[in-house]
Design a protein around this motif. Structure first.
Motif, PDB file in Angstrom:
ATOM      1  N   ALA A 143      -0.004   1.020  -0.105  1.00  0.00           N
ATOM      2  CA  ALA A 143      -1.138  -0.050  -0.558  1.00  0.00           C
ATOM      3  C   ALA A 143      -2.494   0.678  -0.742  1.00  0.00           C
ATOM      4  O   ALA A 143      -3.274   0.148  -1.717  1.00  0.00           O
ATOM      5  CB  ALA A 143      -1.448  -0.940   0.835  1.00  0.00           C
ATOM      6  N   ILE A 144      -2.688   1.843  -0.047  1.00  0.00           N
ATOM      7  CA  ILE A 144      -3.703   2.707  -0.273  1.00  0.00           C
ATOM      8  C   ILE A 144      -3.844   3.306  -1.556  1.00  0.00           C
ATOM      9  O   ILE A 144      -4.761   3.130  -2.441  1.00  0.00           O
ATOM     10  CB  ILE A 144      -4.079   3.926   0.901  1.00  0.00           C
ATOM     11  N   GLU A 145      -2.512   3.847  -2.003  1.00  0.00           N
ATOM     12  CA  GLU A 145      -2.453   4.458  -3.397  1.00  0.00           C
ATOM     13  C   GLU A 145      -2.746   3.519  -4.351  1.00  0.00           C
ATOM     14  O   GLU A 145      -3.217   3.887  -5.356  1.00  0.00           O
ATOM     15  CB  GLU A 145      -1.086   4.969  -3.323  1.00  0.00           C
ATOM     16  N   ASN A 154       1.348  10.511  -3.384  1.00  0.00           N
ATOM     17  CA  ASN A 154       1.541  10.302  -1.941  1.00  0.00           C
ATOM     18  C   ASN A 154       2.531  11.245  -1.727  1.00  0.00           C
ATOM     19  O   ASN A 154       3.820  11.487  -2.309  1.00  0.00           O
ATOM     20  CB  ASN A 154       1.971   8.805  -2.253  1.00  0.00           C
ATOM     21  N   ASP A 155       2.436  11.958  -0.576  1.00  0.00           N
ATOM     22  CA  ASP A 155       3.554  12.896  -0.127  1.00  0.00           C
ATOM     23  C   ASP A 155       4.239  12.365   1.025  1.00  0.00           C
ATOM     24  O   ASP A 155       4.995  13.057   1.789  1.00  0.00           O
ATOM     25  CB  ASP A 155       3.029  14.206   0.060  1.00  0.00           C
ATOM     26  N   GLY A 156       4.008  11.059   1.359  1.00  0.00           N
ATOM     27  CA  GLY A 156       4.579  10.576   2.717  1.00  0.00           C
ATOM     28  C   GLY A 156       3.685  10.702   3.926  1.00  0.00           C
ATOM     29  O   GLY A 156       4.059   9.985   4.654  1.00  0.00           O
ATOM     30  N   LYS A 157       2.705  11.418   4.032  1.00  0.00           N
ATOM     31  CA  LYS A 157       1.817  11.471   5.098  1.00  0.00           C
ATOM     32  C   LYS A 157       0.355  11.533   4.653  1.00  0.00           C
ATOM     33  O   LYS A 157      -0.586  10.990   5.517  1.00  0.00           O
ATOM     34  CB  LYS A 157       2.051  12.660   5.908  1.00  0.00           C
ATOM     35  N   LEU A 158       0.174  12.038   3.548  1.00  0.00           N
ATOM     36  CA  LEU A 158      -1.115  12.235   2.957  1.00  0.00           C
ATOM     37  C   LEU A 158      -1.225  11.765   1.498  1.00  0.00           C
ATOM     38  O   LEU A 158      -0.450  11.980   0.862  1.00  0.00           O
ATOM     39  CB  LEU A 158      -1.492  13.580   3.027  1.00  0.00           C
ATOM     40  N   ILE A 159      -2.323  11.156   0.930  1.00  0.00           N
ATOM     41  CA  ILE A 159      -2.527  11.005  -0.513  1.00  0.00           C
ATOM     42  C   ILE A 159      -3.596  11.872  -0.887  1.00  0.00           C
ATOM     43  O   ILE A 159      -4.547  12.082  -0.468  1.00  0.00           O
ATOM     44  CB  ILE A 159      -3.129   9.502  -0.682  1.00  0.00           C
ATOM     45  N   ARG A 160      -3.129  12.636  -1.884  1.00  0.00           N
ATOM     46  CA  ARG A 160      -4.069  13.636  -2.564  1.00  0.00           C
ATOM     47  C   ARG A 160      -4.483  13.062  -3.924  1.00  0.00           C
ATOM     48  O   ARG A 160      -3.671  12.403  -4.588  1.00  0.00           O
ATOM     49  CB  ARG A 160      -3.119  14.979  -2.925  1.00  0.00           C
ATOM     50  N   VAL A 161      -5.749  13.079  -4.126  1.00  0.00           N
ATOM     51  CA  VAL A 161      -6.259  12.468  -5.416  1.00  0.00           C
ATOM     52  C   VAL A 161      -6.981  13.839  -6.269  1.00  0.00           C
ATOM     53  O   VAL A 161      -8.310  14.180  -5.747  1.00  0.00           O
ATOM     54  CB  VAL A 161      -7.301  11.399  -5.190  1.00  0.00           C
ATOM     55  N   THR A 176     -11.407  -0.890  -1.913  1.00  0.00           N
ATOM     56  CA  THR A 176     -10.942  -1.826  -0.934  1.00  0.00           C
ATOM     57  C   THR A 176      -9.453  -1.891  -0.952  1.00  0.00           C
ATOM     58  O   THR A 176      -8.709  -1.737  -2.176  1.00  0.00           O
ATOM     59  CB  THR A 176     -11.399  -3.243  -0.983  1.00  0.00           C
ATOM     60  N   VAL A 177      -8.653  -1.741   0.415  1.00  0.00           N
ATOM     61  CA  VAL A 177      -7.398  -2.058   0.463  1.00  0.00           C
ATOM     62  C   VAL A 177      -6.939  -3.166   1.141  1.00  0.00           C
ATOM     63  O   VAL A 177      -7.498  -3.791   1.998  1.00  0.00           O
ATOM     64  CB  VAL A 177      -6.968  -0.921   1.365  1.00  0.00           C
ATOM     65  N   ASP A 178      -5.855  -3.799   0.604  1.00  0.00           N
ATOM     66  CA  ASP A 178      -5.223  -4.964   1.292  1.00  0.00           C
ATOM     67  C   ASP A 178      -4.416  -4.719   2.473  1.00  0.00           C
ATOM     68  O   ASP A 178      -3.383  -4.173   2.396  1.00  0.00           O
ATOM     69  CB  ASP A 178      -4.317  -5.806   0.172  1.00  0.00           C
ATOM     70  N   TYR A 179      -4.994  -4.677   3.582  1.00  0.00           N
ATOM     71  CA  TYR A 179      -4.545  -4.275   4.778  1.00  0.00           C
ATOM     72  C   TYR A 179      -4.220  -5.436   5.880  1.00  0.00           C
ATOM     73  O   TYR A 179      -4.894  -6.105   6.072  1.00  0.00           O
ATOM     74  CB  TYR A 179      -5.907  -3.432   5.634  1.00  0.00           C
ATOM     75  N   TYR A 180      -2.959  -5.747   5.682  1.00  0.00           N
ATOM     76  CA  TYR A 180      -2.433  -6.785   6.462  1.00  0.00           C
ATOM     77  C   TYR A 180      -2.624  -8.212   6.158  1.00  0.00           C
ATOM     78  O   TYR A 180      -3.168  -8.797   6.569  1.00  0.00           O
ATOM     79  CB  TYR A 180      -2.253  -6.626   8.031  1.00  0.00           C
ATOM     80  N   GLY A 181      -3.083  -8.189   4.703  1.00  0.00           N
ATOM     81  CA  GLY A 181      -3.676  -9.387   4.130  1.00  0.00           C
ATOM     82  C   GLY A 181      -5.123  -9.629   3.851  1.00  0.00           C
ATOM     83  O   GLY A 181      -5.555 -10.775   3.495  1.00  0.00           O
ATOM     84  N   SER A 182      -5.843  -8.552   4.560  1.00  0.00           N
ATOM     85  CA  SER A 182      -7.259  -8.788   4.297  1.00  0.00           C
ATOM     86  C   SER A 182      -7.789  -7.521   3.894  1.00  0.00           C
ATOM     87  O   SER A 182      -7.238  -6.418   3.869  1.00  0.00           O
ATOM     88  CB  SER A 182      -7.741  -8.678   5.722  1.00  0.00           C
ATOM     89  N   THR A 241      -8.588  13.812  -0.301  1.00  0.00           N
ATOM     90  CA  THR A 241      -7.435  13.793   0.375  1.00  0.00           C
ATOM     91  C   THR A 241      -7.750  12.402   1.183  1.00  0.00           C
ATOM     92  O   THR A 241      -8.846  12.269   1.688  1.00  0.00           O
ATOM     93  CB  THR A 241      -7.082  14.763   1.520  1.00  0.00           C
ATOM     94  N   VAL A 242      -6.715  11.491   1.393  1.00  0.00           N
ATOM     95  CA  VAL A 242      -6.810  10.492   2.187  1.00  0.00           C
ATOM     96  C   VAL A 242      -5.736  10.226   2.944  1.00  0.00           C
ATOM     97  O   VAL A 242      -4.486  10.246   2.809  1.00  0.00           O
ATOM     98  CB  VAL A 242      -6.767   9.319   1.130  1.00  0.00           C
ATOM     99  N   GLN A 243      -6.101  10.270   4.546  1.00  0.00           N
ATOM    100  CA  GLN A 243      -5.048  10.196   5.431  1.00  0.00           C
ATOM    101  C   GLN A 243      -5.220   8.854   6.232  1.00  0.00           C
ATOM    102  O   GLN A 243      -6.172   8.852   6.853  1.00  0.00           O
ATOM    103  CB  GLN A 243      -5.210  11.378   6.510  1.00  0.00           C
ATOM    104  N   PRO A 244      -4.187   8.066   5.836  1.00  0.00           N
ATOM    105  CA  PRO A 244      -4.355   6.671   6.578  1.00  0.00           C
ATOM    106  C   PRO A 244      -4.003   6.873   8.163  1.00  0.00           C
ATOM    107  O   PRO A 244      -3.495   7.554   8.673  1.00  0.00           O
ATOM    108  CB  PRO A 244      -3.336   5.861   5.843  1.00  0.00           C
ATOM    109  N   PHE A 245      -5.043   5.960   8.754  1.00  0.00           N
ATOM    110  CA  PHE A 245      -4.728   5.803  10.175  1.00  0.00           C
ATOM    111  C   PHE A 245      -3.355   5.246  10.499  1.00  0.00           C
ATOM    112  O   PHE A 245      -2.569   5.494  11.774  1.00  0.00           O
ATOM    113  CB  PHE A 245      -5.464   4.908  10.768  1.00  0.00           C
TER     114      PHE A 245
END
Length: 110
Positions: A42-44, A58-65, A6-12, A31-35
């Motif tokens: 926060a996702i990382e 984190n490469d600035g646009k995409l998270i590689r796991v 779960t991600v803390d997305y603007y407090g939720s 790969t995780v690409q945030p909207f």
């Protein structure tokens, strides 16, 4: 593998799959690409703190796991986690529990 993150997305708290696209282009990579690109950090952080033994990059646009190769210890941990999920599911949906299915197959369902 990242279903319980779960991600803390603007407090939720939000499930990861509701704030980003999750793909597995290779067997050893997720790969995780945030909207919303502002949520990369926060996702990382959420992936790191999920205690899955993963190290996101984190490469600035995409998270590689990168997914490490399975060791015997890691396999045992995953089996324990899967048993836990199975138990939670069987309590949530008792009509589908393994015990009830066995009784149904034996014809002793009541």
């Amino acid at each position: 593998m990242l279903d319980n993150v779960t991600v803390d997305y603007y407090g939720s708290p939000m499930p990861l799959n509701q704030v980003a696209q999750v793909h597995a282009p290779e067997a050893q990579l997720i790969t995780v690409q945030p909207f919303d690109a502002s949520q990369l950090g926060a996702i990382e952080k959420s992936i790191r703190s999920a205690e899955l033994g993963l190290n996101p990059m984190n490469d600035g646009k995409l998270i590689r796991v990168p997914v490490p190769p399975l060791t015997q210890e890691r396999r045992q941990d995953m089996v324990k986690q899967l048993h836990k999920v199975l138990e939670e599911t069987s309590h949530r949906y008792p009509q589908h529990s393994p015990r009830r299915q066995r009784r149904h197959q034996e014809g002793t369902e009541g």
